[in-house]
Design a protein around this motif. Structure first.
Motif, PDB file in Angstrom:
ATOM      1  N   GLU A 152       0.823  -1.207   0.000  1.00  0.00           N
ATOM      2  CA  GLU A 152       0.000   0.000   0.000  1.00  0.00           C
ATOM      3  C   GLU A 152       0.860   1.262   0.000  1.00  0.00           C
ATOM      4  O   GLU A 152       0.583   2.217  -0.723  1.00  0.00           O
ATOM      5  N   GLN A 153       1.930   1.242   0.806  1.00  0.00           N
ATOM      6  CA  GLN A 153       2.832   2.390   0.829  1.00  0.00           C
ATOM      7  C   GLN A 153       3.566   2.531  -0.505  1.00  0.00           C
ATOM      8  O   GLN A 153       3.744   3.641  -1.015  1.00  0.00           O
ATOM      9  N   GLN A 154       3.962   1.405  -1.061  1.00  0.00           N
ATOM     10  CA  GLN A 154       4.646   1.430  -2.355  1.00  0.00           C
ATOM     11  C   GLN A 154       3.783   2.087  -3.422  1.00  0.00           C
ATOM     12  O   GLN A 154       4.266   2.929  -4.200  1.00  0.00           O
ATOM     13  N   GLU A 155       2.529   1.733  -3.456  1.00  0.00           N
ATOM     14  CA  GLU A 155       1.616   2.312  -4.445  1.00  0.00           C
ATOM     15  C   GLU A 155       1.462   3.819  -4.241  1.00  0.00           C
ATOM     16  O   GLU A 155       1.429   4.583  -5.217  1.00  0.00           O
ATOM     17  N   ARG A 156       1.380   4.259  -2.977  1.00  0.00           N
ATOM     18  CA  ARG A 156       1.258   5.694  -2.698  1.00  0.00           C
ATOM     19  C   ARG A 156       2.504   6.446  -3.153  1.00  0.00           C
ATOM     20  O   ARG A 156       2.415   7.523  -3.737  1.00  0.00           O
ATOM     21  N   ILE A 157       3.672   5.864  -2.890  1.00  0.00           N
ATOM     22  CA  ILE A 157       4.926   6.520  -3.269  1.00  0.00           C
ATOM     23  C   ILE A 157       5.021   6.643  -4.784  1.00  0.00           C
ATOM     24  O   ILE A 157       5.368   7.708  -5.322  1.00  0.00           O
ATOM     25  N   ILE A 158       4.714   5.564  -5.496  1.00  0.00           N
ATOM     26  CA  ILE A 158       4.817   5.582  -6.958  1.00  0.00           C
ATOM     27  C   ILE A 158       3.845   6.588  -7.549  1.00  0.00           C
ATOM     28  O   ILE A 158       4.185   7.332  -8.480  1.00  0.00           O
ATOM     29  N   THR A 159       2.630   6.651  -7.005  1.00  0.00           N
ATOM     30  CA  THR A 159       1.646   7.624  -7.486  1.00  0.00           C
ATOM     31  C   THR A 159       2.142   9.049  -7.277  1.00  0.00           C
ATOM     32  O   THR A 159       2.013   9.914  -8.160  1.00  0.00           O
ATOM     33  N   LEU A 160       2.722   9.308  -6.106  1.00  0.00           N
ATOM     34  CA  LEU A 160       3.265  10.643  -5.819  1.00  0.00           C
ATOM     35  C   LEU A 160       4.402  10.980  -6.767  1.00  0.00           C
ATOM     36  O   LEU A 160       4.457  12.075  -7.338  1.00  0.00           O
ATOM     37  N   LEU A 161       5.327  10.044  -6.955  1.00  0.00           N
ATOM     38  CA  LEU A 161       6.476  10.297  -7.828  1.00  0.00           C
ATOM     39  C   LEU A 161       6.033  10.521  -9.272  1.00  0.00           C
ATOM     40  O   LEU A 161       6.603  11.356  -9.978  1.00  0.00           O
ATOM     41  N   ALA A 162       5.029   9.773  -9.710  1.00  0.00           N
ATOM     42  CA  ALA A 162       4.559   9.899 -11.096  1.00  0.00           C
ATOM     43  C   ALA A 162       4.013  11.290 -11.376  1.00  0.00           C
ATOM     44  O   ALA A 162       4.033  11.750 -12.527  1.00  0.00           O
ATOM     45  N   ALA A 163       3.540  11.968 -10.342  1.00  0.00           N
ATOM     46  CA  ALA A 163       2.967  13.309 -10.515  1.00  0.00           C
ATOM     47  C   ALA A 163       4.020  14.402 -10.480  1.00  0.00           C
ATOM     48  O   ALA A 163       3.712  15.574 -10.728  1.00  0.00           O
ATOM     49  N   ILE A 164       5.278  14.030 -10.185  1.00  0.00           N
ATOM     50  CA  ILE A 164       6.364  15.007 -10.108  1.00  0.00           C
ATOM     51  C   ILE A 164       7.150  14.962 -11.419  1.00  0.00           C
ATOM     52  O   ILE A 164       7.736  13.931 -11.756  1.00  0.00           O
ATOM     53  N   PRO A 165       7.169  16.054 -12.189  1.00  0.00           N
ATOM     54  CA  PRO A 165       7.880  16.035 -13.473  1.00  0.00           C
ATOM     55  C   PRO A 165       9.394  15.945 -13.288  1.00  0.00           C
ATOM     56  O   PRO A 165       9.926  16.315 -12.247  1.00  0.00           O
ATOM     57  N   GLY A 166      10.058  15.415 -14.314  1.00  0.00           N
ATOM     58  CA  GLY A 166      11.509  15.356 -14.274  1.00  0.00           C
ATOM     59  C   GLY A 166      12.041  13.968 -14.573  1.00  0.00           C
ATOM     60  O   GLY A 166      11.333  12.968 -14.484  1.00  0.00           O
ATOM     61  N   LYS A 167      13.336  13.908 -14.904  1.00  0.00           N
ATOM     62  CA  LYS A 167      13.971  12.637 -15.248  1.00  0.00           C
ATOM     63  C   LYS A 167      14.035  11.684 -14.060  1.00  0.00           C
ATOM     64  O   LYS A 167      13.935  10.465 -14.222  1.00  0.00           O
ATOM     65  N   SER A 168      14.213  12.225 -12.853  1.00  0.00           N
ATOM     66  CA  SER A 168      14.389  11.364 -11.684  1.00  0.00           C
ATOM     67  C   SER A 168      13.131  10.596 -11.322  1.00  0.00           C
ATOM     68  O   SER A 168      13.180   9.614 -10.576  1.00  0.00           O
ATOM     69  N   THR A 169      11.979  11.030 -11.836  1.00  0.00           N
ATOM     70  CA  THR A 169      10.715  10.352 -11.533  1.00  0.00           C
ATOM     71  C   THR A 169      10.101   9.676 -12.761  1.00  0.00           C
ATOM     72  O   THR A 169       8.987   9.163 -12.691  1.00  0.00           O
ATOM     73  N   GLU A 170      10.797   9.685 -13.875  1.00  0.00           N
ATOM     74  CA  GLU A 170      10.248   9.158 -15.122  1.00  0.00           C
ATOM     75  C   GLU A 170       9.841   7.694 -14.992  1.00  0.00           C
ATOM     76  O   GLU A 170       8.818   7.262 -15.540  1.00  0.00           O
ATOM     77  N   LEU A 171      10.611   6.914 -14.261  1.00  0.00           N
ATOM     78  CA  LEU A 171      10.326   5.483 -14.125  1.00  0.00           C
ATOM     79  C   LEU A 171       8.979   5.235 -13.451  1.00  0.00           C
ATOM     80  O   LEU A 171       8.331   4.218 -13.717  1.00  0.00           O
ATOM     81  N   ALA A 172       8.547   6.150 -12.607  1.00  0.00           N
ATOM     82  CA  ALA A 172       7.242   5.990 -11.941  1.00  0.00           C
ATOM     83  C   ALA A 172       6.098   6.076 -12.935  1.00  0.00           C
ATOM     84  O   ALA A 172       4.996   5.589 -12.660  1.00  0.00           O
ATOM     85  N   ARG A 173       6.345   6.700 -14.085  1.00  0.00           N
ATOM     86  CA  ARG A 173       5.318   6.799 -15.129  1.00  0.00           C
ATOM     87  C   ARG A 173       5.445   5.677 -16.154  1.00  0.00           C
ATOM     88  O   ARG A 173       4.772   5.706 -17.184  1.00  0.00           O
ATOM     89  N   GLN A 174       6.292   4.708 -15.872  1.00  0.00           N
ATOM     90  CA  GLN A 174       6.494   3.566 -16.761  1.00  0.00           C
ATOM     91  C   GLN A 174       6.329   2.266 -15.963  1.00  0.00           C
ATOM     92  O   GLN A 174       7.297   1.555 -15.684  1.00  0.00           O
ATOM     93  N   PRO A 175       5.095   1.931 -15.591  1.00  0.00           N
ATOM     94  CA  PRO A 175       4.868   0.762 -14.727  1.00  0.00           C
ATOM     95  C   PRO A 175       5.361  -0.550 -15.329  1.00  0.00           C
ATOM     96  O   PRO A 175       5.731  -1.463 -14.583  1.00  0.00           O
ATOM     97  N   LYS A 176       5.390  -0.657 -16.652  1.00  0.00           N
ATOM     98  CA  LYS A 176       5.853  -1.899 -17.273  1.00  0.00           C
ATOM     99  C   LYS A 176       7.361  -2.098 -17.088  1.00  0.00           C
ATOM    100  O   LYS A 176       7.853  -3.225 -17.201  1.00  0.00           O
ATOM    101  N   LYS A 177       8.087  -1.023 -16.813  1.00  0.00           N
ATOM    102  CA  LYS A 177       9.514  -1.123 -16.520  1.00  0.00           C
ATOM    103  C   LYS A 177       9.762  -1.204 -15.010  1.00  0.00           C
ATOM    104  O   LYS A 177      10.634  -1.955 -14.558  1.00  0.00           O
TER     105      LYS A 177
END
Length: 273
Positions: A152-177
């Motif tokens: 549950e915490q993992q999902e919250r963190i990934i959702t938060l990171l996906a909403a933050i623009p930038g290269k350091s968070t790009e992987l959060a917007r690529q769930p298949k990777k």
């Protein structure tokens, strides 16, 4: 849900201040590269921070430096120091055992914070002090924490990171990777630093292996070993150092658990049973 939309100017100013503290000495160009903000906005933010006493300008080098006033912003936060103090003697013995430096870091909303380190003072490659913030998705300790924290915490963190623009968070917007990467970390029991991050921060000369510091499902922190490419391979490091690293993580977790029980304190402010 927040009552109002975020104050964009404040968000930008805080981002500039964060990068300034990480770089120690920044130029308008380096801040532009790190944040993606246009240079006119960066100059305006720097002049405001200088006016408020958080930044000083080195006129000869056209560089900007954080001032001691920035320390006032962290006086209310000491969890990383508390955990670092518990871990320090165990990490010191581990450093003598393996000969390579280590860090222990805790999760902080959208990043990790160094709580303690055994890096030698003055080392250019390994210079990271307690309090240093670094990204989750591209570092060994960030990946180790994320892979082993509760789902549950993992999902919250990934959702938060996906909403933050930038290269350091790009992987959060690529769930298949990201999903297979985290599954591999859980299967192997350790995470590795991303090569692109190593290239960007350490000119490709440094790599790291990290594992979680946990007691059952409770993940307190993560700990790594920092090593040099060309001196030791991943295969040799896993063969020689993974078991001692995991044992060190277990020792720290036990020490933290005992300390929490003694002080009735637990991560996140919850009282221990």
């Amino acid at each position: 849900m927040p009552s109002f939309e975020p104050v964009i100017a404040l968000s930008r100013g805080l981002e500039i201040l964060r990068v300034l503290n990480a770089e120690r000495r920044s130029t308008v160009g380096s801040l532009h590269k790190a944040t993606g903000l246009n240079k006119a906005t960066i100059v305006r933010m720097l002049e405001t921070l200088e006016h408020e006493g958080y930044v000083m300008r080195d006129a000869e080098r056209t560089e900007y430096l954080p001032t001691g006033r920035c320390l006032l912003l962290s006086h209310g936060y000491d969890q990383h120091l508390w955990i670092g103090g518990v871990a320090e003697p165990i990490m010191h013995e581990f450093r003598k055992q393996i000969g390579w430096p280590s860090d222990i870091a805790i999760f902080d909303r959208d990043a990790m914070i160094v709580a303690q380190t055994t890096r030698e003072p003055g080392s250019m490659l390994f210079s990271r002090r307690p309090g240093f913030r670094f990204p989750l998705l591209s570092t060994s300790m960030g990946r180790a924490y994320l892979a082993f924290c509760p789902e549950e915490q993992q999902e919250r963190i990934i959702t938060l990171l996906a909403a933050i623009p930038g290269k350091s968070t790009e992987l959060a917007r690529q769930p298949k990777k990201l999903a297979p990467l985290l599954a591999e970390v859980r299967e192997k029991g350790y995470a590795l630093m991303d090569e692109a991050y190593s290239q960007h921060v350490f000119d490709g000369r440094v790599w790291a292996m990290g594992v979680p510091v946990r007691d059952g499902d409770e993940v307190f922190a993560s700990i790594n070993i920092m090593m040099l490419h060309g001196v030791i391979s991943v295969e040799d490091a896993v063969r020689n150092f993974l078991a001692p690293l995991q044992e060190t993580a277990t020792q720290i977790a036990r020490a933290l658990t005992d300390k929490f029980r003694a002080t009735l304190w637990a991560p996140g402010g919850a009282k221990a049973d």
